[in-house]
Structure formats: structure tokens, C-alpha cells
Design an enzyme around this catalytic site. Structure first.
Site, PDB file in Angstrom:
ATOM      1  N   ASP A 272       0.610  -3.998   2.065  1.00 40.25           N
ATOM      2  CA  ASP A 272      -0.297  -2.732   1.403  1.00 40.25           C
ATOM      3  C   ASP A 272      -0.566  -3.166   0.199  1.00 40.25           C
ATOM      4  O   ASP A 272       0.134  -3.552  -0.897  1.00 40.25           O
ATOM      5  CB  ASP A 272       0.506  -1.628   1.304  1.00 40.25           C
ATOM      6  CG  ASP A 272       0.259  -0.431   0.536  1.00 40.25           C
ATOM      7  OD1 ASP A 272      -0.686  -0.595  -0.122  1.00 40.25           O
ATOM      8  OD2 ASP A 272       0.874   0.799   0.508  1.00 40.25           O
TER       9      ASP A 272
ATOM     10  N   CYS B  52       4.422  10.237  -4.187  1.00 43.02           N
ATOM     11  CA  CYS B  52       4.358   9.836  -2.630  1.00 43.02           C
ATOM     12  C   CYS B  52       5.433   8.838  -2.378  1.00 43.02           C
ATOM     13  O   CYS B  52       4.994   8.094  -1.339  1.00 43.02           O
ATOM     14  CB  CYS B  52       2.809   9.670  -2.257  1.00 43.02           C
ATOM     15  SG  CYS B  52       1.825  10.902  -2.336  1.00 43.02           S
TER      16      CYS B  52
END
Length: 404
Positions: free
Chosen positions: A198, A362
Site C-alpha cells: 500500500d 481509519c
């Protein structure tokens, strides 16, 4: 042109917020856009707005050429070997989901194991949870130490011949930690596992070379690299992408359709069904060129100076604790203030024209690891200045006095 001179190219930084000059420290959520990116968007819509690939008229051909030029720029930006290894997505989240729903469904079975880390964004947790529930696979988590670093020895102990995929964040969006991805990838490959990185937070700060890294997949978002929202890039090794099933069905991802059978298109179009986000993809080219012309070494040096300055100033505030003190960090600092809720701090700073991010970012499991509901996060970009950090410190001291 020096780094500080580049600030003038970001028109939004001239605005006032609640009567104060804007201080924008929410760059990890999204970066602001230079005029060249804004101009690229406007130019497309005013000069050659048309659908791509399927038209033979002049506007369609011009739009197609501009769109595909971004693919070549993105290939160079991350060091991909083949142009067709660049898949355009809506962002990192869609890139992760694409891999989960195609490669994952094809290759993960009952009892197989997927490894993620304890500092992942929800978008690199939830897709794997869904896949594990569907397939009867097991999700394992690399632990995080008190400084916000991954425990690499514990990671290596998790690896086995059951491990099919390792999916980890390159740079933590909550802590700024830079993870040792080359070591992570090498260890995973030794047990035959594939690796997804990521790169949402790393692509703008670090030099990315997916061939040297040897990752199998790499995803990043346009809006964090001074580009538009709604566009991102998924890199995958060509042989993997070719072997994977399709993600969405529709126009462009096909060669031939009959009611009996569909023959799918070649890479990269196999994964780009329907009319794509043409304008923003074209404008992403301008953003990547902007970074290249500025130079990541110059950007990184400036941001490291800001991080060091901000860290020292914040540490001098009584009752303030920095969360995440990794040896390798990007220009992001996350902190809490004793007996004061992060959201209250965020509201009062906004009243002074200072934009920070507050909450769990998040990364709720990571917040639980540190026993906190969330943090106040200040993240810096090439256009930020030490004077703005001084304004943050003044604002924090005023806020603490008001709330104490």
C-alpha cells in the site's frame, strides 16, 4: 526555483479561513493541487473533452493520447518494467480490492493464510477479512512496538507454507513510520507468498522502484501526490495480471462479445471497464511531472527539516505525547494532549485557520494498540513552512489554555 517559491503555485494557500490565513497540515489525507494540475483539468474540458480509445475523430484521438501518456508517466514514476502493468483505478482502496477480488478469489483457499500489519488502514484490512470469511482462510497480524515500528522477527515467525499473501503499508498514515518493505517482501517470497504494498503515503515522499522492491502489487492514489481525487494506480507484475480473472465487466475490457461467450481484452484494458475518469487521469500526469521536476530529494529534505522542527517544538509542550517515534518516518506527527479530546483541539485550531486531522485516521486497530481513541495529526508537504509550524504551536498553547 526553490522549494519555498513553489508555494506560490498552489492557489488555495492564498485563502483565509475564519479570518486567518490558511495553515494546511492535512496533507496525509489529501494534498493541495498546483496550478498546472488545475490547468490540465480545465484544458481537457475546454479543448478536447471526448471519450477515449473507441473514437476516430480528432477530439477522441487527442484525449486518448493524453490519457495514455499518463500511463507512461506513471510507469516511470514507480519504475515498472512494462507500460501495461499500470492499471488505472479510483485510488489505493480500489487497487487493494481489485487484487482481493481477482487474485485473492483465484488463489486463496480454506486454511490459507494472509498476513497484514497492525498499522494498516481499514482499506487494507476489510477486503482481506471479507476474502478470509468467504474462503475459510486465516488473517494474521504483524505486531507493532511502542515506537510504532513493526516487529520484523515476529513477522518472520508468522510466515509458513500456508502464507499465500502479505499485504502491508509502506508508510503508516497515522504514525508516519516507514516500513522495511524490501525485507518484508524478500521473506514472503522465500515461502512462496505474493506481496501487495500500500503506497498511498509513500509515493509522494519516497523514491519508488517496484522492480528493485520486487513487490508483486503496488497501489497509490492520485490525490495524495498533488493530483486529482478519483484516480489511482495499481501496479502488478505482468504475469500475475495476465493470469488473474477480470474485475468488472463492461465496455473496453472486452475484445469480442456474443451471447454465448466473451473474449477479454489484453492488459491493461482487461481491468479498466467502462468510461474511465479521463479528466483526472490526464491531470495526474501534470502532478507526477510536477513532482519529477521539483525532485523528490529536494522535497524530502525540506519535509524532513519541517518534521524535525515540529517534533522538537511539540515535545516542549507540557502534557503532549507524540504517538509514533519510529527511527524512519516521513513528514507526519501524531500526538495526544493529556485530558483533552483530539476533536476539541481540531475544532479550536480550525477557528484559528489551522487544518489538522483528528480521530482514528481509519486505523482503529492501531489506536486500540496504543489504548487511545485517536490522535491529532499534522502532516507536512513541500509547500509548508516553519512559520506555519510556529502558528500551530501558538494555536495549541492557546487551545490548551482554553480547555484546561
Amino acid at each position: 526555483m526553490g522549494i519555498l517559491d513553489l508555494r506560490q503555485q498552489f492557489p488555495i494557500l492564498n485563502r483565509m479561513v475564519k479570518g486567518k490565513p490558511l495553515v494546511y497540515f492535512d496533507n496525509a489525507a489529501t494534498s493541495q493541487k498546483p496550478q498546472v494540475v488545475i490547468d490540465a483539468l480545465t484544458h481537457y474540458y475546454t479543448h478536447y473533452n471526448a471519450n477515449i480509445h473507441r473514437g476516430i475523430h480528432t477530439l477522441a484521438e487527442e484525449a486518448t493520447m493524453a490519457y495514455e501518456a499518463t500511463r507512461r508517466t506513471a510507469q516511470e514514476f514507480i519504475g515498472a518494467l512494462h507500460e501495461e502493468e499500470i492499471i488505472f483505478t479510483r485510488g489505493t482502496t480500489e487497487g487493494v480490492n481489485l487484487v482481493a477480488y481477482t487474485w485473492g478469489r483465484q488463489n486463496i483457499g480454506t486454511g490459507d493464510e494472509i498476513i497484514i500489519s497492525g498499522m494498516e488502514h481499514h482499506s487494507n484490512i476489510v477486503p482481506w477479512q471479507i476474502l478470509c470469511e468467504e474462503k475459510g482462510a486465516v488473517l494474521k497480524v504483524i505486531p507493532v512496538n511502542d515506537d510504532g515500528e513493526l516487529l520484523i522477527d515476529a513477522y518472520k515467525a508468522l510466515l509458513s507454507n500456508k502464507t499465500k499473501l502479505v499485504s502491508v503499508v509502506h508508510v503508516s498514515n497515522s504514525l508516519g513510520t516507514v516500513n522495511p518493505v524490501k525485507e518484508i517482501i524478500l521473506a514472503a517470497h522465500q515461502v512462496g507468498a505474493k506481496v501487495l504494498i500500500d503506497g498511498a503515503q509513500s509515493a509522494v515522499h519516497l523514491d519508488i522502484d517496484v522492480q528493485e522492491m520486487d513487490c508483486d502489487f503496488f497501489a497509490f492514489s492520485g490525490h495524495k501526490v498533488y493530483g486529482p481525487t478519483g484516480v489511482g494506480v495499481l501496479y502488478g507484475k505482468k504475469e500475475l495480471l495476465e493470469a488473474m480473472p477480470v474485475f468488472q465487466g463492461g465496455g473496453e475490457m472486452i475484445k469480442e462479445v456474443t451471447f454465448e461467450k466473451t473474449i477479454y481484452n489484453d492488459l491493461p484494458y482487461k481491468y479498466e471497464a467502462g468510461t474511465p475518469n479521463i479528466a483526472d487521469t490526464i491531470a495526474l500526469n501534470a502532478a507526477l511531472d510536477f513532482i519529477k521536476e521539483t525532485g523528490k530529494p529536494a522535497i524530502r529534505a525540506h519535509e524532513e527539516e519541517l518534521l524535525a522542527y515540529a517534533t522538537a517544538q511539540l515535545q516542549a509542550i507540557p502534557g503532549l505525547t507524540i504517538i509514533g517515534n519510529a527511527k524512519e518516518k516521513v513528514s507526519l506527527v501524531s500526538f495526544i494532549i493529556k485530558n483533552i479530546h483530539p476533536q476539541d483541539v481540531g475544532v479550536l485550531l480550525d477557528n484559528q485557520g489551522i487544518a489538522v486531522r483528528t480521530g482514528h485516521h481509519c486505523t482503529q486497530p492501531l489506536m486500540a494498540r496504543f489504548g487511545i481513541p485517536g490522535t491529532i495529526r499534522a502532516s507536512f508537504a513541500l509547500y509548508n513552512q516553519k512559520e506555519e509550524i510556529d502558528a500551530l504551536i501558538t494555536g495549541l498553547n492557546k487551545t490548551i489554555k482554553m480547555l484546561s
